[in-house]
Structures are given as structure tokens and as C-alpha cells.
Design a protein around this motif. Sequence first.
Motif, PDB file in Angstrom:
ATOM      1  N   GLY A  41      57.639  36.836  50.404  1.00  0.00           N
ATOM      2  CA  GLY A  41      58.176  37.292  49.127  1.00  0.00           C
ATOM      3  C   GLY A  41      58.601  36.129  48.261  1.00  0.00           C
ATOM      4  O   GLY A  41      58.424  34.964  48.622  1.00  0.00           O
TER       5      GLY A  41
ATOM      6  N   SER B 146      57.942  41.593  46.799  1.00  0.00           N
ATOM      7  CA  SER B 146      57.013  41.544  47.917  1.00  0.00           C
ATOM      8  C   SER B 146      56.065  42.740  47.847  1.00  0.00           C
ATOM      9  O   SER B 146      56.506  43.837  47.492  1.00  0.00           O
ATOM     10  N   PRO B 147      54.785  42.538  48.116  1.00  0.00           N
ATOM     11  CA  PRO B 147      54.128  41.284  48.492  1.00  0.00           C
ATOM     12  C   PRO B 147      54.115  40.300  47.326  1.00  0.00           C
ATOM     13  O   PRO B 147      54.280  40.695  46.168  1.00  0.00           O
TER      14      PRO B 147
END
Length: 204
Positions: free
Chosen positions: A123, A9-10
Motif C-alpha cells: 500500500g 491498497s492495492p
Amino acid sequence: MRVRDIMTSPVHTVRQNASVESAAELMTARSVTALPVVDADGALVGMVSEGDLLRHQVPADPATGAETVPALDPVDRQTMVVQVMSAYPLATTPRTDVAEVAEVMLQNDVRSLPVLDARTVVGIISRRDILRALVRSDGLLTREVQHRLDEYADGRRRWTATVEGGVATVAGDFDDETERTVVTVLTRTVAGVSAVKLAAPAAS
């Protein structure tokens, strides 16, 4: 261990009306093998993988069943992701146990799952992420936890961390409940740590 501890993530996403060519370019540039597909509102509508793109560009010869390699023409280049993606993909949440995710991946023969918070993609978790977390030794985890705690304490050794079987034990004194919470959260966010125990310092 929760998905949020090891997910990427991102995450890079692609719009459903993007061209397959742009999706392939994004996968190559970001060194990923799959992308969550979102609509104009950012909601998840599918997953597109290298396999999806390859099946589109290298169709089977109906006469022989063998794969053929067609020349790309302008129409092929304008094919949209929505036409080749896998719709209604399996997904998970940041709070899901990694063991459950691994079982879902094996049962459904998928290599990655998008991670959703409500309808938002926050994510992605892959088999590689899970394996990377599982092979981390307790010694490595101990060093990483200790480093984070020492950083929080401005370089001082206020607490002593040990990790056994993925369970981290942090020994030392705490000024208040807020500090206990911060130390617990810092320790828990180390990928590979499955639980945290706080202990009083050893008697001298």
C-alpha cells in the motif's frame, strides 16, 4: 489508528527500468503524485514523484539558476525511472500507528510513504489520507460503524454503536467469542476508529 486502516491498497507501482514517460502517464491516469519503484522481484528500491519527473524535464539553467524548458528528444523519452527516483526511501508497515507516520512525514518533508509487509509493497499512505481520517467526525464514524454492523446482522439492529473521540463502543449481546471477534474487527476497520470497546446492552 493504524496505517492499514487508511492506506491506499492495492497500490500502483512502477519498475525501475521503466521510462520516465511511462511513469508520468501512470501518475496522470491514476491521479497520484508518487509511485513506489520496484525491481524485477517486486522489492522496493525507490520512490518517484511528480517533482522528480519535473526536475528531470525542467532542469535549471547553470548560467542563471532559472529553470529552462528543453524540447524532449528520443533520448529523454528513454530515460529510466531508476535515473531520477529517490533511492532508499522511507517506508512504514501496516501495523504502524498513524501518528508516528505523520511525525516521520513532517520531520523528513515527504508527502507519502510506501507500506511494506516484509519486502512486498502492499500500500501507500499520504498526508491526504491522514488528514481525511482526522477530519471525520464522531457522528460520521458512528453511522458508518452502525451500518457495517447492521449489514453483518442481515439488516437487524443487534448492536448499538457510538463513537467518541475515535473510540467506538458497541453494546449488545454476543452468541460466542467468534462473534465478538468479528464485530470488533468490523468496527476497527472503519477509518478513523482508534479503539473498540464491547459493552453489555443497557438495562431496560
